[in-house]
Design a protein around this motif. Structure first.
Motif, short mmCIF file in Angstrom:
data_model
loop_
_atom_site.label_atom_id
_atom_site.label_comp_id
_atom_site.label_asym_id
_atom_site.label_seq_id
_atom_site.Cartn_x
_atom_site.Cartn_y
_atom_site.Cartn_z
N TYR A 239 0.62 -1.26 -0.14
CA TYR A 239 -0.01 0.01 0.11
C TYR A 239 0.86 1.34 -0.06
O TYR A 239 1.72 1.35 0.83
N LEU A 240 0.50 2.14 -0.86
CA LEU A 240 1.22 3.31 -1.05
C LEU A 240 0.44 4.68 -1.04
O LEU A 240 -0.40 5.08 -1.83
N PRO A 241 0.29 5.23 0.24
CA PRO A 241 -0.84 6.45 0.34
C PRO A 241 -0.16 7.69 -0.47
O PRO A 241 1.32 7.68 -0.47
N PHE A 242 -0.96 8.35 -1.22
CA PHE A 242 -0.36 9.39 -1.93
C PHE A 242 -0.16 10.64 -0.78
O PHE A 242 -0.87 11.10 -0.20
N PRO A 243 0.78 11.51 -1.40
CA PRO A 243 0.95 12.89 -0.51
C PRO A 243 -0.37 13.80 -1.22
O PRO A 243 -0.95 13.34 -2.38
N GLY A 244 -0.66 14.74 -0.54
CA GLY A 244 -1.75 15.54 -0.86
C GLY A 244 -1.82 16.04 -2.17
O GLY A 244 -2.82 15.82 -2.68
N GLU A 245 -0.73 16.54 -2.77
CA GLU A 245 -0.60 16.87 -4.20
C GLU A 245 -0.93 15.77 -5.20
O GLU A 245 -1.07 16.31 -6.24
N MET A 246 -0.76 14.59 -4.92
CA MET A 246 -0.97 13.50 -5.98
C MET A 246 -2.35 12.95 -5.91
O MET A 246 -2.66 12.03 -6.66
N VAL A 247 -3.23 13.53 -4.81
CA VAL A 247 -4.46 12.99 -4.92
C VAL A 247 -5.21 13.22 -6.03
O VAL A 247 -5.10 14.51 -6.19
N ASN A 248 -6.00 12.42 -6.63
CA ASN A 248 -6.61 12.65 -8.06
C ASN A 248 -8.16 12.45 -7.75
O ASN A 248 -8.74 11.65 -7.12
N GLU A 249 -8.82 13.57 -8.39
CA GLU A 249 -10.29 13.59 -8.49
C GLU A 249 -10.86 13.02 -9.85
O GLU A 249 -10.27 13.33 -10.85
N ARG A 250 -11.61 11.88 -9.75
CA ARG A 250 -12.35 11.49 -10.93
C ARG A 250 -13.69 11.64 -10.68
O ARG A 250 -14.32 11.31 -9.96
N THR A 251 -14.52 12.15 -11.91
CA THR A 251 -15.99 11.99 -11.99
C THR A 251 -16.19 11.03 -13.04
O THR A 251 -15.58 11.37 -14.38
N ASN A 252 -17.31 10.34 -12.84
CA ASN A 252 -17.87 9.47 -13.88
C ASN A 252 -19.15 9.64 -13.88
O ASN A 252 -19.87 10.00 -13.03
N MET A 253 -19.90 9.35 -15.17
CA MET A 253 -21.42 9.77 -15.48
C MET A 253 -21.86 8.30 -15.91
O MET A 253 -21.18 7.56 -16.59
N SER A 254 -22.91 7.95 -15.24
CA SER A 254 -23.85 6.97 -15.97
C SER A 254 -25.19 7.33 -16.22
O SER A 254 -25.76 7.94 -15.69
N LEU A 255 -25.56 6.72 -17.29
CA LEU A 255 -26.69 6.92 -18.06
C LEU A 255 -27.80 5.71 -17.12
O LEU A 255 -27.52 4.58 -17.55
N ILE A 256 -28.81 6.00 -16.61
CA ILE A 256 -29.73 4.86 -16.05
C ILE A 256 -31.04 4.94 -16.79
O ILE A 256 -32.06 5.66 -16.82
N TYR A 257 -31.16 3.57 -17.19
CA TYR A 257 -32.73 3.12 -18.12
C TYR A 257 -33.28 2.37 -17.15
O TYR A 257 -32.59 1.43 -16.65
#
Length: 149
Positions: free
Chosen positions: A107-125
């Motif tokens: 396990y390698l925790p990231f330092p603060g500046e390496m934390v990445n935000e990812r947003t994904n979208m789903s279409l719900i039918y």
């Protein structure tokens, strides 16, 4: 540098792997299409999501993008209706991978500046009998392939 190309050449990828380089006469090229395509789709998805979030008329944005408001059900007999758009944001705060010779994860925790935000979208039918979730990246990949042909 990787690039798309339409010229024919005869070789077997099993001998080289996906990222190999080889010369064809006057140029050198790589076959990184899967990685390039995934990166392209991620960029498209990010832009698509940003546009959707900023759009004043979300339904019109989806229509202009060609998002279907109905899809065939898995059995094909009933149409599924688009009812929800789900946005999910995640932050990657570290990485974990199998350790060599151990059942423990490395396990390698990231330092603060390496934390990445990812947003994904789903279409719900939905229909009366079924619910289907379409990841926006799958939708965009299909659209991209339609445009490329």
């Amino acid at each position: 540098m990787p690039h798309d190309h339409s010229h024919d050449h005869d070789h077997h990828h099993a001998h080289h792997g996906a990222g190999h380089n080889h010369s064809h006469g006057d140029h050198l090229h790589s076959h990184l299409h899967d990685e390039d395509e995934a990166a392209d789709i991620q960029v498209l998805a990010t832009q698509f999501i940003d546009g959707f979030v900023q759009a004043k008329d979300k339904s019109s944005y989806l229509k202009l993008a060609g998002v279907p408001f109905e899809r065939p059900s898995s059995g094909g007999s009933k149409a599924l209706k688009l009812i929800d758009i789900e946005l999910k944001t995640e932050w990657q705060v570290g990485t974990a991978s199998p350790s060599f010779g151990s059942r423990e994860l490395s396990y390698l925790p990231f330092p603060g500046e390496m934390v990445n935000e990812r947003t994904n979208m789903s279409l719900i039918y939905v229909s009366m009998d079924e619910k289907s979730v379409l990841d926006i990246r799958d939708f965009l990949l299909k659209k991209k392939k339609e445009l490329d042909t």
